[in-house]
Design a protein around this motif. Structure first.
Motif, mmCIF file in Angstrom:
data_model
loop_
_atom_site.group_PDB
_atom_site.id
_atom_site.type_symbol
_atom_site.label_atom_id
_atom_site.label_comp_id
_atom_site.label_asym_id
_atom_site.label_seq_id
_atom_site.Cartn_x
_atom_site.Cartn_y
_atom_site.Cartn_z
ATOM 1 N N GLN A 208 -5.267 7.792 -1.012
ATOM 2 C CA GLN A 208 -5.359 6.578 -0.214
ATOM 3 C C GLN A 208 -4.987 5.382 -1.070
ATOM 4 O O GLN A 208 -4.898 5.474 -2.294
ATOM 5 C CB GLN A 208 -6.766 6.431 0.364
ATOM 6 N N SER A 209 -4.783 4.257 -0.452
ATOM 7 C CA SER A 209 -4.247 3.110 -1.169
ATOM 8 C C SER A 209 -5.263 2.419 -2.065
ATOM 9 O O SER A 209 -5.071 1.296 -2.477
ATOM 10 C CB SER A 209 -3.633 2.094 -0.181
ATOM 11 N N THR A 210 -6.324 3.135 -2.371
ATOM 12 C CA THR A 210 -7.198 2.742 -3.475
ATOM 13 C C THR A 210 -6.637 3.259 -4.792
ATOM 14 O O THR A 210 -7.078 2.867 -5.859
ATOM 15 C CB THR A 210 -8.603 3.331 -3.285
ATOM 16 N N GLU B 214 2.202 1.767 -3.476
ATOM 17 C CA GLU B 214 1.125 2.261 -4.340
ATOM 18 C C GLU B 214 0.972 3.777 -4.183
ATOM 19 O O GLU B 214 0.811 4.505 -5.173
ATOM 20 C CB GLU B 214 -0.197 1.569 -3.991
ATOM 21 N N LYS C 134 -6.867 1.010 3.869
ATOM 22 C CA LYS C 134 -6.569 2.321 3.308
ATOM 23 C C LYS C 134 -5.456 3.015 4.084
ATOM 24 O O LYS C 134 -5.629 3.401 5.238
ATOM 25 C CB LYS C 134 -7.828 3.200 3.308
ATOM 26 N N LYS D 107 -11.316 7.889 6.170
ATOM 27 C CA LYS D 107 -10.614 8.976 5.488
ATOM 28 C C LYS D 107 -10.045 9.918 6.542
ATOM 29 O O LYS D 107 -10.543 9.974 7.664
ATOM 30 C CB LYS D 107 -11.582 9.735 4.577
ATOM 31 N N HIS E 172 -6.868 6.488 -5.681
ATOM 32 C CA HIS E 172 -7.621 7.649 -6.139
ATOM 33 C C HIS E 172 -7.360 8.845 -5.242
ATOM 34 O O HIS E 172 -7.511 8.766 -4.028
ATOM 35 C CB HIS E 172 -9.124 7.346 -6.148
ATOM 36 N N GLU F 245 0.829 -1.205 0.000
ATOM 37 C CA GLU F 245 0.000 0.000 0.000
ATOM 38 C C GLU F 245 0.865 1.256 0.000
ATOM 39 O O GLU F 245 0.539 2.252 -0.657
ATOM 40 C CB GLU F 245 -0.930 -0.009 1.220
#
Length: 232
Positions: free
Chosen positions: A218-220, A21, A205, A186, A222, A18
């Motif tokens: 965040q580690s999504t 990323e 996240k 968040k 986006h 993560e």
């Protein structure tokens, strides 16, 4: 000369993939960008060694000590394994270093460079947990509060209701208390305090934020944007 940006990252907890990323998302420059970690680099996740080895490559890295970092250091330096640590993700870290004993001395030096807090030129405080806000910060004597306190977050929530601020600092950035405590995944702002631990080991996240713009990723993968109230 490359343009230098300043980022702050929440509790990584050995979540190397993560972290990488996020570095890719922001196109982090290991030579010119600054990264401030709010601590808890290790435990809970699968790759503590990889996290530390990567962070050691960042020229402008500021490591604020977390309670899990302190536990890890005590293990590496003095072979201490308190049950409170091993039952809260420390066992994975013990196993990782048992498999990589050649790295222990080097990582002891890394942890010994960590700071209990960091204050930048704009009077922004970066601390893992909190402090006793009833005492002037430069008179704080209990270092344990800096890596263990949760009361500052709850005080910030109260301050937020009455438009009050912590006057000693322009902004405060903390980890330690996952945003899941307030049913969020968040980063959240209360008063002039930012909560940056978005519970990667709970939500998956991990969060990195541009200190100047307050944009965060965040580690999504986006990018998210916030205004000064911390709402999207």
């Amino acid at each position: 000369m490359a343009y230098s940006r300043k980022f702050v990252i929440g509790d990584i907890h050995s979540h190397y993939d993560e972290m990488i990323e996020l570095f890719e998302c922001v196109k982090f420059n290991f030579n010119s960008d600054t990264l401030i970690s709010l601590g808890d680099l290790v435990d809970r996740g699968p790759k503590p060694i990889e996290v530390i080895e990567t962070l050691m490559q960042i020229k402008k890295f500021i490591h604020v000590l977390g309670n899990h970092d302190d536990w890890c250091y005590q293990f590496l330096k003095y072979q201490k394994q308190p049950i409170d640590w091993t039952t809260q993700g420390g066992k994975t870290t013990v196993n990782a270093y048992t498999a990589n004993p050649q790295l222990i001395d080097k990582h002891i030096v890394f942890f010994e460079k960590a700071k209990l807090y960091h204050i930048d030129k704009d009077a922004r405080l970066f601390v893992h947990a909190g402090f006793n806000h009833r005492i002037p910060f430069d008179l704080q004597t209990d270092n344990k509060e800096l890596i263990w306190d949760r009361s500052l977050v709850f005080t910030a929530m109260e301050f937020d209701q009455y438009n009050l601020k912590f006057n000693e600092f322009s902004e405060i950035f903390v980890g330690h208390t996952p945003t899941q405590f307030i049913k969020e995944s968040k980063p959240k702002k209360f008063s002039n305090l930012w909560m940056l631990d978005t519970g990667v080991y709970i939500s998956g996240k991990l969060t990195i934020m541009d200190i100047e713009t307050k944009e965060y990723w965040q580690s999504t993968g986006h990018k998210q944007e916030t205004n000064n109230n911390g709402s999207e």
